[in-house]
Scaffold this active site. Structure first.
Site, short mmCIF file in Angstrom:
data_model
loop_
_atom_site.label_atom_id
_atom_site.label_comp_id
_atom_site.label_asym_id
_atom_site.label_seq_id
_atom_site.Cartn_x
_atom_site.Cartn_y
_atom_site.Cartn_z
N HIS A 1 47.79 37.30 48.93
CA HIS A 1 47.94 35.98 48.78
C HIS A 1 46.73 35.14 48.44
O HIS A 1 46.56 34.23 47.43
CB HIS A 1 48.60 35.49 50.06
CG HIS A 1 49.01 33.99 50.22
ND1 HIS A 1 50.19 33.62 50.33
CD2 HIS A 1 48.22 32.92 50.28
CE1 HIS A 1 50.21 32.26 50.27
NE2 HIS A 1 48.82 31.82 50.39
N GLU A 2 45.86 35.28 49.26
CA GLU A 2 44.56 34.64 48.96
C GLU A 2 43.94 34.87 47.69
O GLU A 2 43.32 34.25 46.82
CB GLU A 2 43.49 34.91 50.04
CG GLU A 2 43.98 34.60 51.49
CD GLU A 2 44.31 33.08 51.60
OE1 GLU A 2 44.19 32.25 50.61
OE2 GLU A 2 44.49 32.75 52.68
N HIS B 1 45.40 32.97 44.94
CA HIS B 1 44.89 31.80 44.87
C HIS B 1 43.76 31.89 44.04
O HIS B 1 43.42 30.81 42.94
CB HIS B 1 44.56 31.22 46.23
CG HIS B 1 45.83 30.57 46.74
ND1 HIS B 1 46.78 29.79 46.41
CD2 HIS B 1 46.20 30.89 48.08
CE1 HIS B 1 47.74 29.40 47.30
NE2 HIS B 1 47.53 29.96 48.43
#
Length: 265
Positions: free
Chosen positions: A58-59, A62
């Site tokens: 997820h990170e 980003h």
């Protein structure tokens, strides 16, 4: 030469992440084969490690999107190594989501990597950077549920089947919660570039408390029931029954006896 070597180092997958993936693989195997004497312990370790892997991805989503949008400082911060220890808010990004998982069986989103927004031009790019994280949870949910809606679960051992169902539930809850337009969450980051300067300034002080606010609201029985009712409806469309996700959660919390979901070893 030095710059090229530095870039390769900045993007080399961290041994920490590889270790977490190894734990996920070994405990997934133990869950599948029934190697562990207590399937709940294997399920706990498998789901927790898989959840941390999804948080790292997820990170990473980003960070990678920010890199291609103009923030070339991302690599130097270590975000592209998938090392959870490199996050600006490791407590928010990893520790708190895992605690929420253990306490309430919910995939509550964590904090975000630090992105130098001033380097990025264009509102669509800012929105895409924020959306990239929860879209990763959506992709993870599709992978977890694929064996169910493809009808490939008939010969899968029950502990692994239940664990995968619970992991899918976590990804669905994380995606939904992350897309909420609450300051501090990715959903707000998607719409923030399109808000007026005045509105952004008014909402900015709420950002540090957005995650806590969502968690507190979910403790309200009526809200909790409605939320998980929606999650169960989505999972049913994806081929996962409420019983399967419930038993997955029950096995995960192995320290609490639940004979209803007992499975043969």
């Amino acid at each position: 030469m030095t710059t090229a070597m530095s870039r390769r180092s900045d993007r080399r997958i961290s041994p920490v992440f590889i270790g977490i993936v190894a734990v996920m693989a070994v405990t997934g195997w133990a869950t599948w084969t029934g190697f562990a004497e207590q399937p709940g312990i294997a399920v706990f370790l498998f789901v927790t490690s898989a959840w941390i892997v999804s948080l790292c991805l997820h990170e990473y989503a980003h960070a990678r999107t920010a890199l291609h949008s103009g923030d070339i400082s991302i690599g130097a911060k270590g975000y592209l190594t998938l090392n959870p220890l490199k996050y600006t808010h490791a407590l928010l990004s990893i520790v708190l989501p895992v605690l929420f998982l253990i306490m309430g069986g919910i995939g509550l989103p964590g904090g975000a990597v630090f992105i130098e927004r001033g380097r990025i031009r264009g509102r669509w790019k800012h929105s895409l950077i924020s959306a990239a994280g929860p879209l990763t949870n959506v992709a993870f949910a599709v992978v977890c549920t694929a064996p169910f809606w493809l009808g490939a679960m008939d010969t899968v051992p029950f502990p692994f089947r239940f664990a995968l169902a619970f992991l899918a539930l976590l990804q669905v809850t994380a995606a939904i919660l992350n897309f909420l337009p609450v300051p501090g969450l990715d959903g707000y980051g998607v719409i923030e570039p399109w808000l007026s300067y005045k509105v952004r300034r008014q909402l900015e002080p709420l950002a540090p408390f957005g995650l806590i606010l969502v968690f507190a609201i979910l403790w309200i029985p009526e809200v909790n029931g409605a939320f998980f009712g929606a999650v169960d409806a989505i999972l049913r469309v994806l081929g996962i029954s409420e019983l399967e996700s419930y038993c997955g959660h029950s096995l995960y919390r192995f320290w609490q006896e639940d004979g209803f979901c007992a499975v043969p070893q």
